[in-house]
Design a protein around this motif. Structure first.
Motif, mmCIF file in Angstrom:
data_model
loop_
_atom_site.group_PDB
_atom_site.id
_atom_site.type_symbol
_atom_site.label_atom_id
_atom_site.label_comp_id
_atom_site.label_asym_id
_atom_site.label_seq_id
_atom_site.Cartn_x
_atom_site.Cartn_y
_atom_site.Cartn_z
ATOM 1 N N TRP A 37 -2.528 -5.084 -3.689
ATOM 2 C CA TRP A 37 -1.741 -3.912 -4.086
ATOM 3 C C TRP A 37 -2.700 -2.748 -4.239
ATOM 4 O O TRP A 37 -3.742 -2.867 -4.884
ATOM 5 C CB TRP A 37 -1.019 -4.143 -5.409
ATOM 6 C CG TRP A 37 0.102 -5.117 -5.349
ATOM 7 C CD1 TRP A 37 1.436 -4.833 -5.186
ATOM 8 C CD2 TRP A 37 0.028 -6.546 -5.475
ATOM 9 N NE1 TRP A 37 2.174 -5.993 -5.201
ATOM 10 C CE2 TRP A 37 1.337 -7.049 -5.378
ATOM 11 C CE3 TRP A 37 -1.030 -7.450 -5.663
ATOM 12 C CZ2 TRP A 37 1.616 -8.410 -5.459
ATOM 13 C CZ3 TRP A 37 -0.756 -8.790 -5.735
ATOM 14 C CH2 TRP A 37 0.558 -9.264 -5.636
ATOM 15 N N ASN A 38 -2.349 -1.590 -3.703
ATOM 16 C CA ASN A 38 -3.216 -0.417 -3.744
ATOM 17 C C ASN A 38 -2.472 0.739 -4.406
ATOM 18 O O ASN A 38 -1.375 1.096 -3.983
ATOM 19 C CB ASN A 38 -3.614 -0.023 -2.314
ATOM 20 C CG ASN A 38 -4.632 1.075 -2.282
ATOM 21 O OD1 ASN A 38 -5.427 1.244 -3.189
ATOM 22 N ND2 ASN A 38 -4.622 1.835 -1.210
ATOM 23 N N HIS A 39 -3.074 1.326 -5.443
ATOM 24 C CA HIS A 39 -2.476 2.454 -6.158
ATOM 25 C C HIS A 39 -3.538 3.538 -6.332
ATOM 26 O O HIS A 39 -4.521 3.333 -7.043
ATOM 27 C CB HIS A 39 -1.953 2.015 -7.537
ATOM 28 C CG HIS A 39 -1.004 0.874 -7.450
ATOM 29 N ND1 HIS A 39 0.313 1.037 -7.112
ATOM 30 C CD2 HIS A 39 -1.195 -0.453 -7.614
ATOM 31 C CE1 HIS A 39 0.904 -0.142 -7.090
ATOM 32 N NE2 HIS A 39 0.013 -1.065 -7.380
ATOM 33 N N ARG A 40 -3.326 4.683 -5.670
ATOM 34 C CA ARG A 40 -4.277 5.790 -5.783
ATOM 35 C C ARG A 40 -3.782 6.776 -6.820
ATOM 36 O O ARG A 40 -2.594 6.993 -6.970
ATOM 37 C CB ARG A 40 -4.425 6.493 -4.447
ATOM 38 C CG ARG A 40 -5.154 5.670 -3.454
ATOM 39 C CD ARG A 40 -5.477 6.398 -2.184
ATOM 40 N NE ARG A 40 -4.996 7.754 -2.105
ATOM 41 C CZ ARG A 40 -4.546 8.306 -1.005
ATOM 42 N NH1 ARG A 40 -4.513 7.629 0.107
ATOM 43 N NH2 ARG A 40 -4.129 9.544 -0.982
ATOM 44 N N HIS A 41 -4.727 7.403 -7.484
ATOM 45 C CA HIS A 41 -4.395 8.390 -8.506
ATOM 46 C C HIS A 41 -4.998 9.741 -8.114
ATOM 47 O O HIS A 41 -5.893 10.245 -8.767
ATOM 48 C CB HIS A 41 -4.923 7.936 -9.871
ATOM 49 C CG HIS A 41 -4.259 6.703 -10.347
ATOM 50 N ND1 HIS A 41 -3.196 6.719 -11.205
ATOM 51 C CD2 HIS A 41 -4.460 5.404 -10.033
ATOM 52 C CE1 HIS A 41 -2.785 5.497 -11.425
ATOM 53 N NE2 HIS A 41 -3.536 4.680 -10.718
ATOM 54 N N ASP A 82 0.834 -1.192 0.000
ATOM 55 C CA ASP A 82 0.000 0.000 0.000
ATOM 56 C C ASP A 82 0.871 1.244 0.000
ATOM 57 O O ASP A 82 2.097 1.163 -0.012
ATOM 58 C CB ASP A 82 -0.891 -0.031 1.248
ATOM 59 C CG ASP A 82 -2.177 0.761 1.087
ATOM 60 O OD1 ASP A 82 -2.268 1.599 0.174
ATOM 61 O OD2 ASP A 82 -3.098 0.553 1.893
ATOM 62 N N ILE A 83 0.229 2.398 0.075
ATOM 63 C CA ILE A 83 0.961 3.651 0.184
ATOM 64 C C ILE A 83 1.471 3.787 1.618
ATOM 65 O O ILE A 83 0.993 3.109 2.517
ATOM 66 C CB ILE A 83 0.072 4.848 -0.216
ATOM 67 C CG1 ILE A 83 -1.186 4.902 0.650
ATOM 68 C CG2 ILE A 83 -0.287 4.778 -1.686
ATOM 69 C CD1 ILE A 83 -2.047 6.104 0.409
ATOM 70 N N GLY A 84 2.436 4.632 1.812
ATOM 71 C CA GLY A 84 2.981 4.848 3.151
ATOM 72 C C GLY A 84 3.815 3.674 3.626
ATOM 73 O O GLY A 84 4.532 3.038 2.855
ATOM 74 N N ASP A 85 3.702 3.355 4.903
ATOM 75 C CA ASP A 85 4.520 2.301 5.514
ATOM 76 C C ASP A 85 3.967 0.903 5.299
ATOM 77 O O ASP A 85 4.603 -0.071 5.675
ATOM 78 C CB ASP A 85 4.660 2.551 7.021
ATOM 79 C CG ASP A 85 5.463 3.801 7.318
ATOM 80 O OD1 ASP A 85 6.312 4.153 6.471
ATOM 81 O OD2 ASP A 85 5.239 4.415 8.368
ATOM 82 N N ARG A 86 2.787 0.795 4.751
ATOM 83 C CA ARG A 86 2.157 -0.524 4.597
ATOM 84 C C ARG A 86 2.621 -1.197 3.302
ATOM 85 O O ARG A 86 1.873 -1.360 2.362
ATOM 86 C CB ARG A 86 0.637 -0.378 4.612
ATOM 87 C CG ARG A 86 0.115 0.111 5.936
ATOM 88 C CD ARG A 86 -1.375 0.276 5.941
ATOM 89 N NE ARG A 86 -2.047 -0.984 5.641
ATOM 90 C CZ ARG A 86 -3.154 -1.070 4.914
ATOM 91 N NH1 ARG A 86 -3.703 0.001 4.403
ATOM 92 N NH2 ARG A 86 -3.721 -2.234 4.697
ATOM 93 N N LYS A 87 3.880 -1.593 3.255
ATOM 94 C CA LYS A 87 4.433 -2.271 2.086
ATOM 95 C C LYS A 87 4.903 -3.662 2.484
ATOM 96 O O LYS A 87 5.685 -3.810 3.410
ATOM 97 C CB LYS A 87 5.591 -1.483 1.495
ATOM 98 C CG LYS A 87 5.155 -0.109 1.005
ATOM 99 C CD LYS A 87 6.094 0.418 -0.036
ATOM 100 C CE LYS A 87 5.787 1.796 -0.520
ATOM 101 N NZ LYS A 87 4.512 2.366 -0.350
ATOM 102 N N ASN A 88 4.390 -4.676 1.780
ATOM 103 C CA ASN A 88 4.767 -6.065 2.031
ATOM 104 C C ASN A 88 4.516 -6.447 3.492
ATOM 105 O O ASN A 88 5.318 -7.113 4.124
ATOM 106 C CB ASN A 88 6.224 -6.298 1.647
ATOM 107 C CG ASN A 88 6.491 -7.748 1.350
ATOM 108 O OD1 ASN A 88 5.602 -8.483 0.926
ATOM 109 N ND2 ASN A 88 7.716 -8.173 1.568
#
Length: 196
Positions: free
Chosen positions: A148-152, A65-71
């Motif tokens: 997986w999160n991708h914001r636009h 995700d965005i920020g610290d929420r990766k893997n």
């Protein structure tokens, strides 16, 4: 020789049938996976049926995700809690734009706006312009196991909101030493006046 030709034709025919059946099975599974993703959005984000999270999300999943929420590994209840925090502060007006599936992955592009009914929601969550979001889910045994999160929202007022918030936080941090300096200066002034 004729029997060899017949045997080869039979082998090609059978392999073609199995190949078509395999493709049909894969296509059916992709459609099932797309439906799982659609229903996930429908229940958790487009309507307030967040208790249905167990239908869609594995007991533990990995989020990128965005920020610290990766893997990061999270419990399924986390998706419910995130959705509930939005629903407690307002409501979504959202729709799925399109979906693409390949093997066990489903990509969904959806667009939504959030209208707040609380002060916190207006400050932190509300969007005047719709934001497009792309999520990719990995689905295994009928449940989302990776996300997986991708914001636009770069070209929307959301970016300005984060810039203003960052400036305000920086200003607040800068004011702390100034306030301490003013306080120390006053104490020194009092001490000097007592000595005279």
């Amino acid at each position: 020789m004729k029997s060899i030709h017949l045997a080869l034709i039979f082998i090609f025919f059978i392999s073609g049938v199995f190949s078509q059946e395999k493709n049909r099975t894969r296509t059916n599974q992709q459609e099932i996976n797309k439906e799982i993703a659609r229903n996930f959005y429908q229940d958790l984000w487009f309507t307030n049926n967040t208790n249905n999270y167990k239908k869609y999300v594995a007991d533990e999943y990995v989020v990128h995700d965005i920020g610290d929420r990766k893997n990061v590994k999270e419990l399924a209840i986390t998706q419910k809690n995130i959705a509930d925090s939005f629903w407690e502060n307002g409501y979504f007006n959202s729709k799925i734009d399109y979906q693409i599936a390949e093997d066990d992955l489903v990509m969904t592009r959806w667009t939504g706006s959030f209208t707040s009914n609380t002060l916190f929601g207006r400050i932190a969550l509300e969007t005047k312009e719709p934001i497009s979001i792309i999520n990719v889910f990995k689905i295994k045994d009928g449940k989302i196991v990776e996300f997986w999160n991708h914001r636009h929202d770069i070209e929307t007022p959301q970016t300005l909101k984060f810039t203003v918030k960052g400036f305000a936080i920086g200003l607040l941090i800068a004011l702390i030493p100034i306030m301490l300096l003013i306080r120390v200066k006053r104490k020194l002034k009092v001490i000097r006046s007592k000595r005279q």
